[in-house]
Scaffold this motif. Structure first.
Motif, mmCIF file in Angstrom:
data_model
loop_
_atom_site.group_PDB
_atom_site.id
_atom_site.type_symbol
_atom_site.label_atom_id
_atom_site.label_comp_id
_atom_site.label_asym_id
_atom_site.label_seq_id
_atom_site.Cartn_x
_atom_site.Cartn_y
_atom_site.Cartn_z
ATOM 1 N N TRP A 132 38.194 52.680 13.903
ATOM 2 C CA TRP A 132 39.230 52.870 14.357
ATOM 3 C C TRP A 132 39.499 52.425 12.753
ATOM 4 N N PHE A 133 40.696 53.385 12.755
ATOM 5 C CA PHE A 133 40.969 52.899 11.154
ATOM 6 C C PHE A 133 43.158 52.790 11.557
ATOM 7 N N GLU A 134 43.019 51.806 10.799
ATOM 8 C CA GLU A 134 44.459 51.263 11.555
ATOM 9 C C GLU A 134 45.450 50.994 10.174
ATOM 10 N N PRO A 135 46.516 51.912 10.372
ATOM 11 C CA PRO A 135 47.121 52.162 8.795
ATOM 12 C C PRO A 135 47.604 50.343 8.182
ATOM 13 N N ILE A 136 47.510 50.147 6.899
ATOM 14 C CA ILE A 136 47.704 49.285 6.278
ATOM 15 C C ILE A 136 49.365 48.549 6.880
#
Length: 377
Positions: A132-136
């Motif tokens: 999962w790639f969460e916007p920083i």
């Protein structure tokens, strides 16, 4: 004779005969598609009466990155600054190899669909590694970067498998560096689709945009990786609890988000969670007792299984789950130093001893035998 065991058979999990590398550089040649089709045909013919769940290729996205970009896995092809290899081009070869893997997958499905499936009554799919790639941040740039990260990782394989084309983010950023599917190849991909998607999932990352504001370096920061930098923390806040395995962070909610993302992007194709588990690093001072008393693995599995149940309540069409793994085993570059097993293995005597997680998982399965009924309610 074992009963009650349903085999899921993978045709290719990273390795292949050296002869194919010597003869035509394996996945860098379209010849590999023909040889893979031959392998698939032989397996379907001789084992299809007993095997009803086939996986063509395991984690092509992970294999390609390690073998053709960083050069850490055979055939160890790469170029600077990604790695220091004798041969290879990290900017072009990963996309060539992926192209041939995707078409080899379609070839195997075509053979199964036209020659064996009707009689053998099995199903066939492919497995990808997901994170999962969460916007920083809440900025549009970072949100777009998170989407690019997905497209350059799992969607890189899944979009062609499901839609017969590469993700728009890859096409727009890479241009001519990305191979094109011919009309015949697109027809093959669209005509012979996967019956299911296999999903391997372990961890999450924060993603920072590198398209508008350049990043100096780092995992994901280059153009060929999507200009989306992967980070395990935002300031002092970690994406999840850190573990002994440097790439694994405990973020169950990211698993739920990932499954919902796949549900929405791929029209809720049936999914099997083909790998999910917790790695424990065996240090020189680690005792067997400590390895058997694996409460952290229980916490990990409990959290991720709760997240899976929540995703299924959200509507994700998940048909099965495999904990990685039943036994401690050889974990690629980590060798025998990282243990993912529910059962401890003494690698000298091969004695197998259940860890606390094995008992916990057995009880969990018994208590949730009718989990689909619980979700329906």
């Amino acid at each position: 004779m074992f009963t009650g065991i349903t085999p899921f058979v993978t045709l290719n999990h990273f390795d292949y005969p050296q002869e194919l590398e010597n003869r035509f550089k394996s996945w860098l040649s379209s010849e590999m598609q023909k040889d893979f089709g031959y392998l698939a045909d032989i397996c379907f013919k001789h084992f299809g009466d007993r095997v009803k769940h086939w996986i063509t290729i395991n984690e092509p996205n992970q294999h390609i990155s390690l073998a053709y970009r960083s050069g850490l896995f055979p055939p160890a092809r790469c170029s600077m600054p990604y790695g220091n290899c004798t041969h290879g081009n990290s900017e072009t070869e990963p996309f060539i190899a992926a192209h041939n893997m995707i078409l080899a997958h379609a070839k195997a499905i075509q053979i199964y669909r036209t020659k064996y499936q009707r009689e053998q009554k099995g199903i066939i799919g492919i497995v990808v590694q997901t994170s999962w790639f969460e916007p920083i941040s809440d900025s549009i740039a970072d949100k777009n970067a998170a989407e690019r990260a997905q497209s350059f990782y799992s969607n890189w394989i899944l979009d062609p498998v499901v839609y017969g084309k590469y993700p728009e983010e890859m096409v727009n950023l890479l241009g001519s560096a990305l191979p094109k599917f011919s009309s015949n190849e697109m027809n093959s991909l669209m005509s012979y689709k996967s019956d299911f998607l296999g999903i391997n999932h372990y961890t999450s990352y924060f993603i920072q945009d590198c398209l508008i504001t350049a990043c100096n370096s780092g995992d994901g920061a280059s153009k060929s990786e999507g200009l989306a930098l992967k980070l395990d923390r935002k300031g002092n806040v970690s994406i999840g609890e850190l573990t002994d395995v440097n790439w694994q962070h405990i973020d169950p909610n990211g698993f739920r988000k990932m499954l919902n993302y796949l549900k929405n992007r791929y029209h809720n194709i049936p999914m099997y969670i083909t790998e999910n588990g917790f790695g424990q690093l065996q240090k020189p001072e680690t005792t067997v007792e400590e390895l058997l008393h694996d409460t952290k693995r229980i916490q990990y599995l409990s959290g991720y299984l709760d997240a899976l149940k929540a995703a299924m309540r959200d509507g994700a069409n998940v048909k099965g789950y495999f904990a990685w793994s039943l036994l401690d085993n050889f974990e690629w570059l980590y060798g025998y130093k990282v243990r993912f097993g529910l059962f401890h293995v003494d690698f000298t005597t091969l004695k197998r001893t259940p860890k606390q997680s094995a008992t916990w998982y057995k009880n969990f399965i018994e208590q949730n035998v009718n989990i689909e009924d619980q979700i329906d309610k």
